[in-house]
Design a protein around this motif. Structure first.
Motif, short mmCIF file in Angstrom:
data_model
loop_
_atom_site.label_atom_id
_atom_site.label_comp_id
_atom_site.label_asym_id
_atom_site.label_seq_id
_atom_site.Cartn_x
_atom_site.Cartn_y
_atom_site.Cartn_z
N PHE A 9 0.70 -1.44 0.04
CA PHE A 9 0.12 0.02 -0.08
C PHE A 9 0.81 1.21 0.09
O PHE A 9 0.33 2.34 -0.27
N ASP A 10 2.07 1.04 0.10
CA ASP A 10 3.16 2.32 0.11
C ASP A 10 3.59 2.34 -1.39
O ASP A 10 4.59 3.21 -1.55
N MET A 11 2.88 1.91 -2.21
CA MET A 11 3.25 1.82 -3.67
C MET A 11 4.78 1.30 -4.24
O MET A 11 5.24 1.91 -4.84
N LYS A 12 5.11 0.27 -3.51
CA LYS A 12 6.28 -0.26 -3.81
C LYS A 12 5.89 -1.72 -4.18
O LYS A 12 5.09 -2.55 -3.72
N PHE A 13 6.92 -2.20 -5.23
CA PHE A 13 6.62 -3.61 -5.98
C PHE A 13 6.91 -4.57 -4.78
O PHE A 13 8.27 -4.48 -4.33
N THR A 14 6.26 -5.49 -4.78
CA THR A 14 6.69 -6.79 -3.70
C THR A 14 6.97 -7.93 -4.60
O THR A 14 7.68 -8.66 -3.86
N TYR A 15 6.59 -7.97 -5.79
CA TYR A 15 6.81 -9.11 -6.50
C TYR A 15 6.53 -8.82 -8.13
O TYR A 15 5.68 -8.01 -8.31
N VAL A 16 7.61 -8.98 -8.92
CA VAL A 16 7.48 -8.90 -10.26
C VAL A 16 7.91 -10.09 -11.00
O VAL A 16 8.90 -10.71 -10.80
N LEU A 17 6.83 -10.61 -12.22
CA LEU A 17 6.91 -11.34 -12.98
C LEU A 17 6.90 -11.06 -14.49
O LEU A 17 5.93 -10.75 -14.86
N ALA A 18 7.99 -10.85 -15.02
CA ALA A 18 7.98 -10.09 -16.33
C ALA A 18 8.45 -11.23 -17.54
O ALA A 18 8.98 -12.28 -17.22
N GLY A 19 7.76 -10.79 -18.40
CA GLY A 19 8.16 -11.72 -19.83
C GLY A 19 7.27 -12.62 -20.44
O GLY A 19 7.65 -13.30 -21.32
N TRP A 20 6.21 -12.80 -19.49
CA TRP A 20 5.29 -13.62 -20.44
C TRP A 20 4.53 -12.89 -21.95
O TRP A 20 4.58 -11.82 -22.00
N GLU A 21 4.34 -13.78 -23.03
CA GLU A 21 3.91 -13.22 -24.09
C GLU A 21 2.48 -12.37 -23.83
O GLU A 21 1.82 -13.02 -22.99
N GLY A 22 2.21 -11.42 -24.72
CA GLY A 22 1.07 -10.79 -24.38
C GLY A 22 -0.26 -11.20 -24.45
O GLY A 22 -1.22 -10.95 -23.86
N SER A 23 -0.34 -12.64 -25.18
CA SER A 23 -1.65 -13.46 -25.24
C SER A 23 -1.94 -14.47 -24.35
O SER A 23 -2.79 -15.14 -24.01
N ALA A 24 -0.67 -14.57 -23.34
CA ALA A 24 -0.85 -15.27 -22.14
C ALA A 24 -2.02 -15.15 -21.49
O ALA A 24 -2.10 -13.88 -20.94
N HIS A 25 -3.01 -15.82 -20.74
CA HIS A 25 -3.96 -15.58 -19.92
C HIS A 25 -3.32 -15.28 -18.48
O HIS A 25 -2.51 -15.96 -18.16
N ASP A 26 -4.01 -14.37 -17.94
CA ASP A 26 -3.58 -14.19 -16.53
C ASP A 26 -3.40 -15.18 -15.62
O ASP A 26 -2.44 -15.13 -14.77
N SER A 27 -4.35 -16.09 -15.50
CA SER A 27 -4.46 -17.19 -14.71
C SER A 27 -3.11 -18.11 -15.11
O SER A 27 -2.44 -18.89 -14.14
N THR A 28 -2.81 -18.32 -16.50
CA THR A 28 -1.57 -18.95 -16.61
C THR A 28 -0.19 -18.25 -16.13
O THR A 28 0.51 -19.18 -15.55
#
Length: 197
Positions: A9-28
């Motif tokens: 809530f202090d606007m800091k990232f606690t987890y980042v997972l980058a790199g999935w293709e744009g068509s990947a479903h959020d649940s995947t």
């Protein structure tokens, strides 16, 4: 590119997972985040507020469907039942992640530009991750309230919005539904008691 982020809530990232293709479903993408070596951990007895693009579960509480949700929908009429109050508060709290991403895009405009990067996918993922780390550092030493206010204004105008839908009826869903309903009813009871006094 599809990225999954969690923030405090202090606007800091606690987890980042980058790199999935744009068509990947959020649940995947979420399932990958929950099962990798550097996995997203949900502390016992806690949960993340997630948008409607994710399945409701005990660890990821989503808004009620077919119920007013966005903050601007409540500006002229207050919540009328427990589901609307829950959605109003969910939207208000979950809005922090939209603000966080908006500030990163403002600080590092290349993320939001329509120009195709000339880097490979791994490099683009690394750049995004580095921007998130820099953002966390800057929020600690110079949060730039002007930039945050600019993003907040855009959110209020509805220029930044996310509204995706997934439906799941698993046991996890039913347990998440029980937790969400319990929270909504407690909030509604407290809300009505305050109005009565």
């Amino acid at each position: 590119m599809n990225n999954l982020v969690a923030c405090s809530f202090d606007m800091k990232f606690t987890y980042v997972l980058a790199g999935w293709e744009g068509s990947a479903h959020d649940s995947t993408v979420l399932q990958d985040a929950l099962h990798r070596d550097d996995k997203l951990k949900v502390p016992r007895g806690r949960y993340y507020l997630a948008d409607a693009g994710y399945a409701l579960s005990p660890s990821f509480l989503t808004p009620y469907r077919a119920t007013r949700y966005h903050l601007k929908e409540y500006s002229s009429r207050p919540p009328e039942n427990s589901k609307e109050l829950y959605n109003l508060r969910h939207s208000s709290l979950r809005n922090v992640v939209e603000r966080c991403i908006g500030v990163v895009k403002k600080r590092f405009p290349i993320i939001a530009s329509g120009n195709e990067p000339s880097y490979d996918e791994d490099t683009v993922s690394d750049i995004f991750f580095a921007y998130c780390m820099l953002h966390n550092f800057l929020m600690g030493v110079d949060p730039d309230k002007r930039l945050i206010a600019e993003v907040d204004n855009e959110l209020m105008l509805g220029e930044i919005e996310s509204n995706r839908t997934i439906v799941s009826r698993s046991e996890n869903y039913r347990e998440g539904e029980r937790i969400r309903d319990s929270i909504a009813l407690r909030m509604w009871s407290d809300y009505n008691q305050r109005d009565a006094s």
